[in-house]
Write a protein that holds these residues in place. Structure first.
Motif, PDB file in Angstrom:
ATOM      1  N   ASP A 298    -107.953 108.101 -89.045  1.00 42.65           N
ATOM      2  CA  ASP A 298    -107.587 108.063 -90.018  1.00 42.65           C
ATOM      3  C   ASP A 298    -106.148 107.946 -90.251  1.00 42.65           C
ATOM      4  O   ASP A 298    -105.378 106.770 -91.052  1.00 42.65           O
ATOM      5  CB  ASP A 298    -107.523 109.612 -90.918  1.00 42.65           C
TER       6      ASP A 298
ATOM      7  N   MET B 123    -104.622 103.885 -91.738  1.00 43.25           N
ATOM      8  CA  MET B 123    -103.320 104.187 -92.902  1.00 43.25           C
ATOM      9  C   MET B 123    -102.330 103.647 -92.802  1.00 43.25           C
ATOM     10  O   MET B 123    -101.781 102.450 -93.339  1.00 43.25           O
ATOM     11  CB  MET B 123    -103.637 104.611 -93.480  1.00 43.25           C
TER      12      MET B 123
ATOM     13  N   ASP C 285    -111.650 106.406 -95.431  1.00 41.10           N
ATOM     14  CA  ASP C 285    -111.826 107.090 -96.728  1.00 41.10           C
ATOM     15  C   ASP C 285    -111.353 105.766 -97.627  1.00 41.10           C
ATOM     16  O   ASP C 285    -111.124 105.207 -98.189  1.00 41.10           O
ATOM     17  CB  ASP C 285    -112.240 107.704 -97.634  1.00 41.10           C
ATOM     18  N   GLU C 286    -110.177 106.587 -97.605  1.00 39.62           N
ATOM     19  CA  GLU C 286    -108.716 105.694 -97.749  1.00 39.62           C
ATOM     20  C   GLU C 286    -109.172 104.288 -97.484  1.00 39.62           C
ATOM     21  O   GLU C 286    -108.325 103.222 -98.304  1.00 39.62           O
ATOM     22  CB  GLU C 286    -107.826 106.224 -97.005  1.00 39.62           C
TER      23      GLU C 286
ATOM     24  N   ASN D 160    -111.538 102.557 -99.799  1.00 40.53           N
ATOM     25  CA  ASN D 160    -111.095 102.246-101.217  1.00 40.53           C
ATOM     26  C   ASN D 160    -109.827 101.449-100.805  1.00 40.53           C
ATOM     27  O   ASN D 160    -110.318 100.700-101.971  1.00 40.53           O
ATOM     28  CB  ASN D 160    -110.523 103.809-101.428  1.00 40.53           C
TER      29      ASN D 160
END
Length: 191
Positions: A101, A105, A143-144, A147
Motif C-alpha cells: 500500500d 500510494m 483501498d486508498e 478511491n
C-alpha cells in the motif's frame, strides 16, 4: 606500495632513539624482514581495497539510483513521453513496484495513477492497453488508490476500453479493476 611497505618495515627496525639497531644485536633475520614486509603489504592492501570498495559503493549509489523513490519517479516520467514503447515500459515498472500500500500510494502521489488513466484513454494498440490495465489493476489493490482512481473517473475509462480478441489478459485486468471499483462505488453509495 612496495615503497610504503619498505618504509614501514624500516620504521619497525629502528630503536627507541631513532637510530637503526645493529644487525648483530637484532633478533630479526632476513627471513623475518621479508615476512614483516609481506604482512605490512597485506594489511595496507586490505585497507586500500576497503577504501576503494566504499568509494565505489558511494559513487554507484549516487550515479545509479535503481532503487526506491527515484525509480518510481523515473517510471512516472516515462508515462509523459509520447512514444508508446516508453509508456509501456513505465507502466510495466509501476505494476512491479505496486507491491504494498505504501508504494501504491507513492505512485498515486507522484501522479502515476492519473497518467495511467490518460495513457489508457489514448492507447491505440493492445500492448499499451494491456500494460496500462496491468498497472491500474496493481494500484487498485489498495483501498486508498482505488478511491483515488474512482474519483478520477477510472470506472468510465476502463469500461470504455475495448476488449481484445487476441489478448485475454486485457479482459482479466479489466474485470479485476471494474470489480474493485464497483465494490468501492457500492460501499460509498451504501454509506
Amino acid at each position: 606500495m612496495r615503497i610504503l611497505a619498505a618504509r614501514l618495515a624500516n620504521h619497525f627496525r629502528r630503536g627507541r632513539n631513532g637510530y637503526p639497531r645493529s644487525r648483530n644485536l637484532s633478533s630479526l633475520t632476513k627471513k623475518d624482514d621479508l615476512t614483516l614486509e609481506e604482512e605490512a603489504e597485506r594489511k595496507i592492501g586490505w585497507m586500500l581495497k576497503l577504501f576503494f570498495a566504499g568509494t565505489a559503493t558511494y559513487v554507484g549509489y549516487q550515479f545509479f539510483p535503481y532503487m526506491g523513490d527515484t525509480l518510481i519517479q523515473q517510471s512516472v516520467s516515462l508515462l509523459h513521453v509520447k512514444d508508446p514503447l516508453f509508456k509501456r515500459i513505465g507502466a510495466s515498472r509501476l505494476s512491479r513496484f505496486a507491491i504494498d500500500d505504501e508504494r501504491r500510494m507513492k505512485v498515486v502521489e507522484l501522479g502515476g495513477a492519473q497518467e495511467l488513466l490518460h495513457m489508457l484513454g489514448a492507447a491505440k494498440d493492445d500492448k499499451t492497453r494491456k500494460e496500462a490495465l496491468k498497472a491500474l489493476a496493481a494500484l487498485s489493490k489498495s483501498d486508498e488508490a482505488a478511491n483515488f482512481l474512482g474519483s478520477k473517473g477510472a470506472l468510465s475509462i476502463v469500461k470504455s476500453t475495448p476488449d481484445s480478441s487476441e489478448d485475454t489478459d486485457i479482459s482479466t485486468y479489466k474485470s479485476n479493476i471494474l470489480k474493485k471499483l464497483d465494490d468501492k462505488d457500492l460501499a460509498v453509495s451504501s454509506s
